[in-house]
Design a protein around this motif. Structure first.
Motif, short mmCIF file in Angstrom:
data_model
loop_
_atom_site.label_atom_id
_atom_site.label_comp_id
_atom_site.label_asym_id
_atom_site.label_seq_id
_atom_site.Cartn_x
_atom_site.Cartn_y
_atom_site.Cartn_z
N PRO A 129 -23.69 -16.63 -14.81
CA PRO A 129 -24.51 -17.57 -14.04
C PRO A 129 -24.10 -17.57 -12.56
N GLY A 130 -25.08 -17.44 -11.70
CA GLY A 130 -24.83 -17.64 -10.28
C GLY A 130 -24.16 -16.49 -9.56
N HIS A 131 -23.80 -15.42 -10.26
CA HIS A 131 -23.15 -14.30 -9.60
C HIS A 131 -24.12 -13.12 -9.48
N ARG A 132 -23.70 -12.12 -8.72
CA ARG A 132 -24.57 -10.98 -8.47
C ARG A 132 -24.20 -9.82 -9.39
N GLU A 133 -25.17 -9.31 -10.09
CA GLU A 133 -25.02 -8.11 -10.91
C GLU A 133 -26.08 -7.12 -10.43
N TRP A 134 -25.66 -6.12 -9.66
CA TRP A 134 -26.61 -5.32 -8.90
C TRP A 134 -26.66 -3.84 -9.22
N THR A 135 -25.56 -3.22 -9.66
CA THR A 135 -25.58 -1.77 -9.78
C THR A 135 -25.01 -1.32 -11.13
N PRO A 136 -25.87 -0.79 -12.03
CA PRO A 136 -25.43 -0.30 -13.34
C PRO A 136 -25.19 1.21 -13.33
N TYR A 137 -24.35 1.67 -14.27
CA TYR A 137 -24.09 3.10 -14.39
C TYR A 137 -23.45 3.38 -15.74
N VAL A 138 -23.87 4.45 -16.40
CA VAL A 138 -23.24 4.90 -17.63
C VAL A 138 -22.56 6.24 -17.36
N SER A 139 -21.33 6.40 -17.82
CA SER A 139 -20.56 7.61 -17.56
C SER A 139 -21.25 8.83 -18.15
N PRO A 140 -21.01 10.03 -17.59
CA PRO A 140 -21.68 11.25 -18.07
C PRO A 140 -21.48 11.52 -19.56
N ASP A 141 -20.34 11.09 -20.11
CA ASP A 141 -20.11 11.30 -21.54
C ASP A 141 -20.78 10.23 -22.41
N GLY A 142 -21.41 9.25 -21.77
CA GLY A 142 -22.11 8.20 -22.50
C GLY A 142 -21.21 7.16 -23.12
N GLU A 143 -19.93 7.20 -22.83
CA GLU A 143 -18.97 6.33 -23.51
C GLU A 143 -18.81 4.96 -22.87
N TYR A 144 -19.02 4.86 -21.54
CA TYR A 144 -18.68 3.62 -20.84
C TYR A 144 -19.81 3.17 -19.92
N PHE A 145 -20.02 1.86 -19.90
CA PHE A 145 -20.98 1.25 -18.99
C PHE A 145 -20.21 0.60 -17.86
N PHE A 146 -20.50 1.04 -16.63
CA PHE A 146 -19.90 0.47 -15.42
C PHE A 146 -20.93 -0.44 -14.76
N PHE A 147 -20.47 -1.56 -14.22
CA PHE A 147 -21.41 -2.44 -13.54
C PHE A 147 -20.69 -3.25 -12.46
N MET A 148 -21.44 -3.55 -11.42
CA MET A 148 -20.95 -4.39 -10.33
C MET A 148 -21.17 -5.86 -10.68
N SER A 149 -20.19 -6.69 -10.33
CA SER A 149 -20.34 -8.13 -10.48
C SER A 149 -19.46 -8.82 -9.44
N THR A 150 -19.86 -10.02 -9.06
CA THR A 150 -19.07 -10.80 -8.10
C THR A 150 -18.36 -11.97 -8.78
N ARG A 151 -18.11 -11.82 -10.07
CA ARG A 151 -17.48 -12.90 -10.82
C ARG A 151 -16.07 -13.20 -10.30
N THR A 152 -15.65 -14.42 -10.51
CA THR A 152 -14.31 -14.87 -10.15
C THR A 152 -13.69 -15.53 -11.38
N PRO A 153 -12.36 -15.67 -11.41
CA PRO A 153 -11.72 -16.29 -12.58
C PRO A 153 -12.26 -17.68 -12.85
N ALA A 154 -12.38 -18.01 -14.14
CA ALA A 154 -12.90 -19.33 -14.51
C ALA A 154 -12.01 -20.44 -13.99
N LYS A 155 -10.71 -20.19 -13.94
CA LYS A 155 -9.76 -21.17 -13.44
C LYS A 155 -8.93 -20.52 -12.34
N ALA A 156 -8.74 -21.25 -11.27
CA ALA A 156 -7.95 -20.73 -10.17
C ALA A 156 -6.50 -20.54 -10.63
N ASP A 157 -5.93 -19.38 -10.29
CA ASP A 157 -4.54 -19.10 -10.67
C ASP A 157 -3.61 -19.67 -9.61
N ALA A 158 -3.65 -20.99 -9.48
CA ALA A 158 -2.88 -21.67 -8.44
C ALA A 158 -1.40 -21.74 -8.82
#
Length: 326
Positions: free
Chosen positions: A257-286
């Motif tokens: 929710p509320g973050h950017r997911e803009w660029t998808p990619y699957v590796s040439p071997d088809g094994e892994y899905f790469f994606f961009m996201s601007t997510r941040t930790p749910a809780k600040a590691d203060a």
């Protein structure tokens, strides 16, 4: 969702990067499972705004883009696998001109052509460029002719094995974009066709990655019916009759929710899905003693600081969504 913290070890990775004697695939990173993981923290996901994965078919060259100052500075980075290990990331030679901005790299499935998007700094007429493989490098870049490039904007080239190009174009209405497809016939590209509503769902869609065998397409969509908010990744499957399934949201492991997911990619071997996201930790590691300037500097210099990062996950999470008949 796994939130991966940048540890002291990860900070040291960049200085140890070229010292690896035995370079494994994917920058020596342990493969992800069915939960998203930051890709190469401290190396690729390093605190800069990063996106746009591209990998050569042999897995020995990995490209991504880094975009600063609202794309006032935008370059394509590369790391190469050598006998001594993976090279330290560097700006790719073709991407060093300060008068230009470069992003959205894509390597054709046969490894013989390299596509990217570029424009003059401060201008908005994005065009698709291409280079040919020459030995261990690439030829001089050239801007593609019509009908791929037009007077408007073109983005995010993605190719199938037969050379068909999927790309993004403006959709007439200001602020909206759509996915188009151009077939390669007798060595020339045909006029791009706007794909049907299953692919072009929601209010706007862009930056679609097509499976090299054209079995599915992954599309970032604005305003999908079951969106988690902001931009979400959807998968649409295709059958041999060139029919498209209804779009399927990739779910809350990938979309946030509320973050950017803009660029998808699957590796040439088809094994892994790469994606961009601007997510941040749910809780600040203060720290227990409270925030300090040193702590702020450390958070700012690492991933998940609010800039775009690159994540990866086992691609089985996509394949399992395929409906019957596709």
């Amino acid at each position: 969702m796994n939130n991966h913290r940048l540890t002291t070890t990860a900070f040291c990775l960049i200085s140890l990067f070229t010292a690896s004697a035995a370079a494994g695939p994917y920058l020596d990173q342990p493969p992800p499972g069915r939960e998203p993981a930051l890709f190469a923290p401290g190396i690729v996901s390093d605190g800069l705004p990063n996106r746009d994965m591209a990998i050569t078919p042999d897995g020995r060259e990995i490209y991504w883009s880094s975009n600063l100052r609202e794309f006032g500075i935008s370059v394509i980075l590369v790391s190469r696998q050598t006998e001594e290990g993976w090279t330290e990331p560097e700006v790719a030679p073709f991407s060093r001109d300060p008068s230009m901005v470069y992003y959205e790299p894509h390597v054709a499935p046969d490894g013989e052509r390299f596509f990217f998007v570029a424009q003059k700094t401060g201008h908005e007429n994005n065009d698709i460029w291409v280079m040919d493989r020459e030995g261990n490098g690439w030829s001089k870049a050239r801007k593609m002719d019509a009908p791929i490039n037009s007077k408007g904007k073109e983005y995010f080239p993605s190719l199938t094995r037969d050379g068909t190009m999927y790309l993004t174009r403006e959709d007439g209405e200001a602020g909206t974009e759509a996915i188009y497809r151009s077939r390669l016939v007798d060595g020339k590209y045909t006029e791009p066709e706007r794909l049907p509503e299953q692919v072009n769902s929601g209010q706007s869609r862009f930056n679609a990655f097509v499976d090299p065998d054209e079995r599915f397409i992954i599309v970032p969509v604005v305003g999908g019916e079951d969106s988690a908010g902001a931009v979400d990744y959807y998968v649409v499957f295709r059958n041999e009759a060139d029919e498209w399934s209804e779009p399927v949201n990739l779910g809350d492991k990938i979309n946030t929710p509320g973050h950017r997911e803009w660029t998808p990619y699957v590796s040439p071997d088809g094994e892994y899905f790469f994606f961009m996201s601007t997510r941040t930790p749910a809780k600040a590691d203060a720290p227990a003693e409270g925030y300090t300037k040193e702590h702020l500097d450390r958070v700012h210099a690492g991933p998940e600081n609010g800039n775009s990062d690159i994540y990866w996950i086992d691609a089985s999470v996509i394949r399992e969504l395929k409906p019957e008949g596709f």
